[in-house]
Design an enzyme around this catalytic site. Structure first.
Site, PDB file in Angstrom:
ATOM      1  N   ASP A   1     -10.553  -8.563   8.340  1.00 25.97           N
ATOM      2  CA  ASP A   1     -11.987  -8.459   7.910  1.00 25.97           C
ATOM      3  C   ASP A   1     -12.619  -9.965   7.793  1.00 25.97           C
ATOM      4  O   ASP A   1     -14.007 -10.052   8.244  1.00 25.97           O
ATOM      5  CB  ASP A   1     -12.205  -7.810   6.369  1.00 25.97           C
ATOM      6  CG  ASP A   1     -12.344  -6.416   6.464  1.00 25.97           C
ATOM      7  OD1 ASP A   1     -12.140  -5.882   7.753  1.00 25.97           O
ATOM      8  OD2 ASP A   1     -12.872  -5.594   5.473  1.00 25.97           O
TER       9      ASP A   1
ATOM     10  N   TYR B   1       0.892  -1.178   0.097  1.00 24.74           N
ATOM     11  CA  TYR B   1      -0.010   0.015   0.012  1.00 24.74           C
ATOM     12  C   TYR B   1       0.689   1.233  -0.007  1.00 24.74           C
ATOM     13  O   TYR B   1       0.372   2.516  -0.369  1.00 24.74           O
ATOM     14  CB  TYR B   1      -0.950   0.002   1.207  1.00 24.74           C
ATOM     15  CG  TYR B   1      -1.965  -1.081   1.378  1.00 24.74           C
ATOM     16  CD1 TYR B   1      -2.147  -1.984   0.194  1.00 24.74           C
ATOM     17  CD2 TYR B   1      -2.882  -1.263   2.138  1.00 24.74           C
ATOM     18  CE1 TYR B   1      -3.040  -3.103   0.187  1.00 24.74           C
ATOM     19  CE2 TYR B   1      -3.728  -2.370   2.221  1.00 24.74           C
ATOM     20  CZ  TYR B   1      -3.581  -3.113   1.378  1.00 24.74           C
ATOM     21  OH  TYR B   1      -4.849  -4.191   1.236  1.00 24.74           O
TER      22      TYR B   1
ATOM     23  N   ASP C   1      -4.989  -6.743   6.242  1.00 21.41           N
ATOM     24  CA  ASP C   1      -6.134  -6.019   5.766  1.00 21.41           C
ATOM     25  C   ASP C   1      -7.392  -6.942   5.446  1.00 21.41           C
ATOM     26  O   ASP C   1      -8.248  -6.927   5.867  1.00 21.41           O
ATOM     27  CB  ASP C   1      -5.779  -5.284   4.445  1.00 21.41           C
ATOM     28  CG  ASP C   1      -7.130  -4.294   4.007  1.00 21.41           C
ATOM     29  OD1 ASP C   1      -7.960  -4.322   4.970  1.00 21.41           O
ATOM     30  OD2 ASP C   1      -6.779  -3.644   3.007  1.00 21.41           O
TER      31      ASP C   1
END
Ligand code: NAD
Length: 384
Positions: free
Chosen positions: A268, A151, A264
């Site tokens: 989730d 990222y 990430d």
């Protein structure tokens, strides 16, 4: 002897933010009384509320005013609710958006690690998409590296590249660079080992070492730390296997640590084990003040109605007590209070299902009251 004082910067933000923050502030007062510490709380603006206030004052319009940033930097911890809402969804290019406040505060506080506990409450087992028997013993902590990896690497698009198009003609290529420095890996893994030493003493380090060089370095550092922390059992797991194990046998995990992109996705996935957005808190830690917040957003659809679930915000306080102030006993009393209230059948609307007794349906403040009562009992029995 003078009481210990902790400075907390509270950021209610937008939507349901102020309603759920009020319950967290009431809880902090109760913790202060029961455990003999002082919390010096300072409310500041962030997100849409900050945009409106700076615009009204004729100042430079911003979602993170300088006063908010200085208060956050001077604090021992930051407690955030949520930002955003359709009122500030201005499609004009360059318009200031509430989320910019979030990104800016995370960057300015140098937060490099995110953690998300995943805990199953017996009373809410039926809310999980997994069969209840798969949830026995699930209590894990996901530790995600937050400022490195894909990222934050180089992102590039090249056009007119020979052979990149369909049928071998010219076309585009896109490049994202995945890079990790040893120190970035070590500080996250070290935190995970230290946390595991205070929990069930198992660290699962997740990588893709069969393919990626960054993962091979990650694995080397993991082995070094594993040798250093003799009482913690460390293991490596490939990310594809981990994605499967999280739904097949989630109870095997204690502390699960991984790099930014894998974290990430896995966090989730794991958060869905609980089946309920209103229950999930998270913490972002760095070298200075840490930031604690619910995983949900500002829920503009129910803002101002007094029906929002305050539990994720209250569990953010639990994390703050545990990780910023080392007040494990107080944190346990908060977690226990939430468990007691749910076990007694009390629900906010988002947690209710066909079996919920209508007389047990509570609004935001009434749920706050129940949790405070249960906390007082837990904290009181400590002294008895
Ligand atoms: P959301 O999490 O705000 O809401 C999703 C659904 O869950 C809604 O139906 C909402 O009513 C419900 N919900 C969420 N929290 C709840 C709670 N505590 N109690 C009861 N119900 C709850 O996500 P969204 O609707 O996609 O986004 C709304 C706004 O929030 C957007 O502006 C978005 O950008 C922002 N957002 C902010 C954050 C943050 O501040 N960290 C995170 C996600 C979304």
């Amino acid at each position: 002897m003078a009481e210990t004082t902790y400075r907390i910067c509270t950021l209610p933000g937008d939507g349901i933010g102020p309603e759920i923050m009020e319950q967290a502030e009431r809880l902090l007062e109760a913790v202060s009384k029961a455990f003999g510490v002082t919390f010096d709380c300072e409310r500041q603006l962030i997100g849409g509320a900050a945009i409106d206030a700076t615009r009204a004052a004729g100042e430079k319009v911003t979602a993170l005013p300088p006063a908010t940033l200085s208060a956050a930097q001077a604090a021992d911890a930051v407690l955030l609710a949520a930002v955003g809402g359709p009122r500030w969804d201005d499609p004009t290019p360059g318009a200031v958006r509430p989320e910019q406040g979030l990104l800016a505060i995370r960057k300015n506080l140098g937060l490099y690690l995110n953690l998300r506990p995943v805990r199953i409450y017996d009373a809410l087992r039926d809310a999980s998409p997994l069969r209840p028997e798969r949830l026995d013993g699930v209590d894990l902590l996901i530790v995600r590296e937050l400022t490195g990896g894909l990222y934050f690497g180089r992102h590039e698009r090249q056009v007119d590249v020979e052979g990149a198009g369909r049928d071998g003609t010219k076309g585009q290529t896109a490049i994202d660079t995945l890079e990790y420095a040893e120190f970035e890996i070590e500080r996250v893994l070290r935190w995970a080992y230290e946390a595991a030493a205070r929990r069930s003493k198992v660290v699962t380090s997740v990588d893709k070492a069969n393919v990626l060089e960054t993962s091979r370095l990650w694995r080397e550092v993991n082995h070094r730390l594993n040798a250093e922390f003799e009482d913690v059992e460390g293991e490596d797991m490939l990310v594809d296997n981990c994605a499967m194990q999280l739904v097949a046998n989630p109870a095997q995990f204690d502390v699960l640590v991984t790099e930014n992109t894998f974290g990430d996705i896995l966090s989730d996935e794991a958060s869905m084990l609980t089946g309920s957005l209103g229950m999930l808190a998270s913490a972002s830690l760095g070298d200075g003040a840490a930031l604690y917040e619910p995983s949900h957003g500002s829920a503009p659809d129910i803002a101002g109605k007094g029906v929002a679930n305050p539990i994720a915000q209250i569990l953010s306080v639990e994390l703050m007590l545990r990780y910023s102030f080392q007040m494990d006993e107080a944190a346990d009393a908060v977690a226990g209070a939430v468990e007691d209230v749910l076990a007694a059948g009390w629900r906010t609307a988002d947690l209710a299902d066909g079996t919920t007794d209508a007389s047990h349906l509570l609004g935001t403040a009434a749920m706050g009251d129940k949790i405070l009562e249960a906390f007082a009992l837990r904290a009181g029995s400590r002294e008895a």
